[in-house]
Design a protein around this motif. Structure first.
Motif, PDB file in Angstrom:
ATOM      1  N   ALA A 134      -1.267 -12.208  -6.918  1.00 54.32           N
ATOM      2  CA  ALA A 134      -2.264 -11.090  -7.381  1.00 54.32           C
ATOM      3  C   ALA A 134      -2.088 -10.973  -8.762  1.00 54.32           C
ATOM      4  O   ALA A 134      -1.699 -12.057  -9.464  1.00 54.32           O
ATOM      5  N   TYR A 188      -0.844  -2.076  -3.511  1.00 53.84           N
ATOM      6  CA  TYR A 188       0.578  -2.235  -4.132  1.00 53.84           C
ATOM      7  C   TYR A 188       0.816  -1.911  -5.443  1.00 53.84           C
ATOM      8  O   TYR A 188      -0.153  -2.223  -6.196  1.00 53.84           O
ATOM      9  N   TYR A 193      -3.798  -6.186  -7.939  1.00 55.36           N
ATOM     10  CA  TYR A 193      -5.146  -6.586  -7.753  1.00 55.36           C
ATOM     11  C   TYR A 193      -5.292  -7.484  -6.979  1.00 55.36           C
ATOM     12  O   TYR A 193      -4.602  -8.933  -7.854  1.00 55.36           O
ATOM     13  N   GLN A 194      -6.461  -8.099  -6.215  1.00 56.15           N
ATOM     14  CA  GLN A 194      -6.674  -9.499  -5.911  1.00 56.15           C
ATOM     15  C   GLN A 194      -8.217  -9.435  -5.813  1.00 56.15           C
ATOM     16  O   GLN A 194      -9.007  -8.584  -5.239  1.00 56.15           O
ATOM     17  N   TYR A 226      -0.552  -1.685 -11.424  1.00 56.16           N
ATOM     18  CA  TYR A 226      -1.231  -1.968 -10.114  1.00 56.16           C
ATOM     19  C   TYR A 226      -1.803  -3.368  -9.784  1.00 56.16           C
ATOM     20  O   TYR A 226      -2.192  -3.785 -10.619  1.00 56.16           O
ATOM     21  N   CYS A 281       5.723  -1.453  -1.797  1.00 55.44           N
ATOM     22  CA  CYS A 281       5.779  -1.293  -3.236  1.00 55.44           C
ATOM     23  C   CYS A 281       7.048  -1.888  -3.710  1.00 55.44           C
ATOM     24  O   CYS A 281       7.827  -1.827  -2.978  1.00 55.44           O
ATOM     25  N   TYR A 326       1.002  -1.004  -0.052  1.00 59.97           N
ATOM     26  CA  TYR A 326      -0.095   0.140  -0.070  1.00 59.97           C
ATOM     27  C   TYR A 326       0.822   1.254  -0.054  1.00 59.97           C
ATOM     28  O   TYR A 326       1.001   2.054   0.218  1.00 59.97           O
ATOM     29  N   TRP A 362       4.762  -7.440   2.013  1.00 58.16           N
ATOM     30  CA  TRP A 362       3.497  -8.356   1.725  1.00 58.16           C
ATOM     31  C   TRP A 362       4.173  -9.323   0.615  1.00 58.16           C
ATOM     32  O   TRP A 362       5.039  -9.162  -0.062  1.00 58.16           O
ATOM     33  N   TYR A 378      -8.022  -3.387  -5.665  1.00 58.17           N
ATOM     34  CA  TYR A 378      -6.724  -2.692  -5.756  1.00 58.17           C
ATOM     35  C   TYR A 378      -6.304  -3.135  -4.183  1.00 58.17           C
ATOM     36  O   TYR A 378      -6.738  -2.914  -3.236  1.00 58.17           O
ATOM     37  N   THR A 379      -5.025  -3.540  -4.310  1.00 58.60           N
ATOM     38  CA  THR A 379      -4.485  -3.957  -2.900  1.00 58.60           C
ATOM     39  C   THR A 379      -3.543  -2.650  -2.264  1.00 58.60           C
ATOM     40  O   THR A 379      -3.170  -2.833  -1.309  1.00 58.60           O
TER      41      THR A 379
END
Length: 229
Positions: A129, A184, A176-177, A174, A203, A13, A125, A181-182
């Motif tokens: 993703a 990250y 995603y999961q 970007y 990141c 994030y 993290w 948007y995560t």
């Protein structure tokens, strides 16, 4: 999770906590250029002349990109082709925060490897993703959590315009999961001294010239695997 494993013998994030003080970073390895002779011995390694070309200026961008100061980058973090054992499909991106590398799987047992900066301790993290969207010269908006930690970032609550000083740089992927948007990203940086370091809030950053290369090869919905640090 991936069972990926690099077999090259030369085988690192969320946002940018400290982006406002990034000029405080010290220069990278003083012996950086001298080590290029060793780098050329590894699979897919490049000579100093090749590196100066690959990491040279990119004048035709919306905001002209300067050449990378190669003396601030350990040569082991420069782009190269490596042997990489994995069951992941060609095109998959695998981030290895422990070793400060990002891989793009090319197939037939090979990958393109890029040096990276990663999240600092406490902000890392891992997981699977996918690329939910991508952007050239994006606007950067600090999340509320960052503004609480760093009140000086509040001046950009409405968005920081694109440009060389924007923390997301020239290209951003970007993560995603499940459609969300995560927070990250994989982003670009013009700060070579950050490669091989833990500096962000999770990141992953690549040199701008490397990120332009990865971005061009990466469509939306590409799978991304972030290995545990």
């Amino acid at each position: 999770m991936s069972d990926a494993r690099e077999s090259d013998a030369s085988a690192q994030y969320g946002r940018f906590s400290g982006f406002l003080s990034r000029r405080s970073f010290l220069a990278g390895s003083a012996a950086g250029l001298a080590a290029f002779g060793l780098a050329g011995c590894a699979t897919g390694g490049m000579s100093l002349a090749q590196a100066q070309k690959v990491y040279g200026p990119v004048p035709d961008e919306r905001f002209p990109i300067p050449a990378v100061n190669l003396s601030k980058v350990n040569p082991k973090y420069l782009r190269r082709t490596v042997r990489y054992d994995t069951k992941e499909a060609a095109g998959t991106i695998i981030a290895d925060p422990r070793n400060y590398y990002v891989y793009r799987i090319e197939g037939d047992g090979y990958a393109t490897r890029y040096g990276a900066n990663v999240g600092r301790d406490g902000f890392r993290w891992s997981g699977d993703a996918y690329i939910g969207r991508k952007a050239e010269w994006p606007v950067w908006t600090p999340p509320k959590e960052m503004i609480r930690r760093q009140p000086e970032a509040a001046q950009y609550a409405g968005g920081m315009p694109p440009g060389l000083n924007n923390p997301l740089g020239a290209r951003t992927l970007y993560l995603y999961q499940n459609g969300a948007y995560t927070l990250y990203t994989i982003y670009s940086t013009i700060m070579p001294e950050t490669i091989g370091k833990g500096i962000s809030s999770g990141c992953i950053g690549l040199l701008t010239q490397d990120m332009i290369d990865l971005y061009a090869k990466t469509p939306v919905n590409t799978k991304v695997v972030v290995l545990p640090a």
